[in-house]
Design a protein around this motif. Sequence first.
Motif, PDB file in Angstrom:
ATOM      1  N   THR A 110      -8.877   9.073  -4.238  1.00 33.42           N
ATOM      2  CA  THR A 110      -8.262   9.832  -3.060  1.00 33.42           C
ATOM      3  C   THR A 110      -7.663  10.943  -3.313  1.00 33.42           C
ATOM      4  OG1 THR A 110      -6.109   8.646  -3.715  1.00 33.42           O
ATOM      5  CG2 THR A 110      -7.826   7.354  -2.154  1.00 33.42           C
ATOM      6  N   ASP A 130      -3.534   6.448  -4.522  1.00 35.58           N
ATOM      7  CA  ASP A 130      -3.318   5.607  -3.486  1.00 35.58           C
ATOM      8  C   ASP A 130      -3.962   4.425  -3.650  1.00 35.58           C
ATOM      9  OD1 ASP A 130      -2.135   7.707  -1.389  1.00 35.58           O
ATOM     10  OD2 ASP A 130      -3.679   8.611  -2.470  1.00 35.58           O
ATOM     11  N   HIS A 131      -3.269   3.067  -3.413  1.00 37.61           N
ATOM     12  CA  HIS A 131      -3.747   1.963  -3.638  1.00 37.61           C
ATOM     13  C   HIS A 131      -3.443   0.815  -2.473  1.00 37.61           C
ATOM     14  CE1 HIS A 131      -4.276   3.120  -7.887  1.00 37.61           C
ATOM     15  NE2 HIS A 131      -3.442   3.826  -7.583  1.00 37.61           N
ATOM     16  N   LEU A 176      -7.306   6.079   2.508  1.00 38.95           N
ATOM     17  CA  LEU A 176      -7.968   5.026   1.905  1.00 38.95           C
ATOM     18  C   LEU A 176      -8.117   4.000   2.962  1.00 38.95           C
ATOM     19  CD1 LEU A 176      -9.000   3.659  -0.780  1.00 38.95           C
ATOM     20  CD2 LEU A 176      -6.478   3.150  -1.225  1.00 38.95           C
ATOM     21  N   SER A 192     -12.840   1.827  -5.021  1.00 37.33           N
ATOM     22  CA  SER A 192     -13.268   2.265  -3.847  1.00 37.33           C
ATOM     23  C   SER A 192     -13.853   3.623  -4.062  1.00 37.33           C
ATOM     24  CB  SER A 192     -12.099   2.548  -3.105  1.00 37.33           C
ATOM     25  OG  SER A 192     -11.348   1.136  -2.706  1.00 37.33           O
ATOM     26  N   SER A 239      -7.528   7.959  -8.117  1.00 32.42           N
ATOM     27  CA  SER A 239      -6.575   7.416  -7.100  1.00 32.42           C
ATOM     28  C   SER A 239      -5.217   7.162  -7.559  1.00 32.42           C
ATOM     29  CB  SER A 239      -7.030   6.126  -6.434  1.00 32.42           C
ATOM     30  OG  SER A 239      -8.383   6.470  -5.750  1.00 32.42           O
ATOM     31  N   THR A 270       0.980  -1.108  -0.067  1.00 31.56           N
ATOM     32  CA  THR A 270       0.079  -0.121   0.053  1.00 31.56           C
ATOM     33  C   THR A 270       0.752   0.989   0.194  1.00 31.56           C
ATOM     34  OG1 THR A 270      -1.912   1.147   1.142  1.00 31.56           O
ATOM     35  CG2 THR A 270      -0.182   0.050   2.515  1.00 31.56           C
ATOM     36  N   THR A 283     -14.007  -1.877   1.474  1.00 33.64           N
ATOM     37  CA  THR A 283     -13.142  -0.680   1.041  1.00 33.64           C
ATOM     38  C   THR A 283     -13.857   0.604   0.888  1.00 33.64           C
ATOM     39  OG1 THR A 283     -12.985  -1.057  -1.345  1.00 33.64           O
ATOM     40  CG2 THR A 283     -11.534  -2.614  -0.172  1.00 33.64           C
ATOM     41  N   TYR A 284     -13.295   1.584   1.237  1.00 34.97           N
ATOM     42  CA  TYR A 284     -13.774   3.019   0.951  1.00 34.97           C
ATOM     43  C   TYR A 284     -12.812   4.213   1.115  1.00 34.97           C
ATOM     44  CZ  TYR A 284     -14.027   3.217   6.234  1.00 34.97           C
ATOM     45  OH  TYR A 284     -13.920   2.753   7.421  1.00 34.97           O
ATOM     46  N   ILE A 285     -13.263   5.269   0.748  1.00 28.92           N
ATOM     47  CA  ILE A 285     -12.246   6.335   1.067  1.00 28.92           C
ATOM     48  C   ILE A 285     -13.005   7.279   1.946  1.00 28.92           C
ATOM     49  CG2 ILE A 285     -11.499   8.470  -0.320  1.00 28.92           C
ATOM     50  CD1 ILE A 285     -11.776   6.845  -2.823  1.00 28.92           C
ATOM     51  N   THR A 342      -8.823  -2.136  -4.297  1.00 29.59           N
ATOM     52  CA  THR A 342      -9.191  -0.676  -3.932  1.00 29.59           C
ATOM     53  C   THR A 342      -9.513   0.111  -5.310  1.00 29.59           C
ATOM     54  OG1 THR A 342      -7.023   0.069  -3.504  1.00 29.59           O
ATOM     55  CG2 THR A 342      -8.439  -0.572  -1.524  1.00 29.59           C
TER      56      THR A 342
END
Length: 305
Positions: free
Chosen positions: A234, A245-246, A299, A224, A243, A197, A260-262, A221
């Motif tokens: 994100t 970010d992962h 995230l 997400s 995003s 991540t 999974t969610y933001i 994600t």
Amino acid sequence: MILSLLLSSFLTFVELNCENLFDTTHDVGKEDSEFLPEGKRHWTRTRYWGKLNRIGQEILSCSSCLPDIVALVEVENDSVLHQLTRRSLLRNAGYEYLMTTSPDVRGLDVALLFQPASFRPLCYESIEVPVLPGMRPTRDVLYVQGQIITGDTLHIYVVHAPSRYGGERETRSYRMKVAQMISQQVQLCHQENVIITGDFNDYIDNASLKYLEEFSLVNVTKNSQGKNGYAKGTYRYHGEWRSLDHFFCSEKVANRVEQTYINDEAFLLDEDTRFGGKRPLRSFNGVRFQKGFSDHLPLIVKFKF
């Protein structure tokens, strides 16, 4: 049914790019003058401590229960992590931490916060990314092997891949190098319970992330959304949510993902006066300080083991 509940455990894992979480003291040999009291951003102790508390508030708002593990990107040094975990709003949360000490020119690093009752590190390593021609020294990858309450062992990698500064195409090979390095270690060490991540500085359709998927790593994600319906990613650039970010997981861990969610709580957002809608409320708008949080949203992945 009762036995099943006793033998299972939920694990909440948060990833957050803190956006320039610097202290107010110069680190020798690092280009951090921008974030000093006399620098162009006038980074005073008042602003710094406010930022620490806002990052703490952001982490605490990610889940109804205290997150078990938090991967942080863009944190300057051990002093910052000590003050974040011991003297900010997180001071009673009980977090311990591990972090890298990288050759990054600006002095930024990555870190892992963890609840000792939920995650017990067995070993860790700061993995330096080889410098390619034309590439500046970048952030190390933080590798942590640890055990969760069920007895399962996790192999966690925290990434802050080289930026796109200078052009996406021109810097593409730098980010690919990070993906190749991690994939090789996972294969050579025959690691099964893998979680990768961080901020990859790439979107889901870019080469470095496709490369990870070729090695049976699942981007859990990729779809997400914001839990409150504001965010579609994100990060927001020129009015478009995407995003950087992962979370990538081995298939065995991907099968344990419950949700999974933001985190797009209203207080983390700002009005986008140019493109309309909402955007992350960052610390600075240009050089104007606005008491924000970060240009990335947190995230979150919830696992059930």
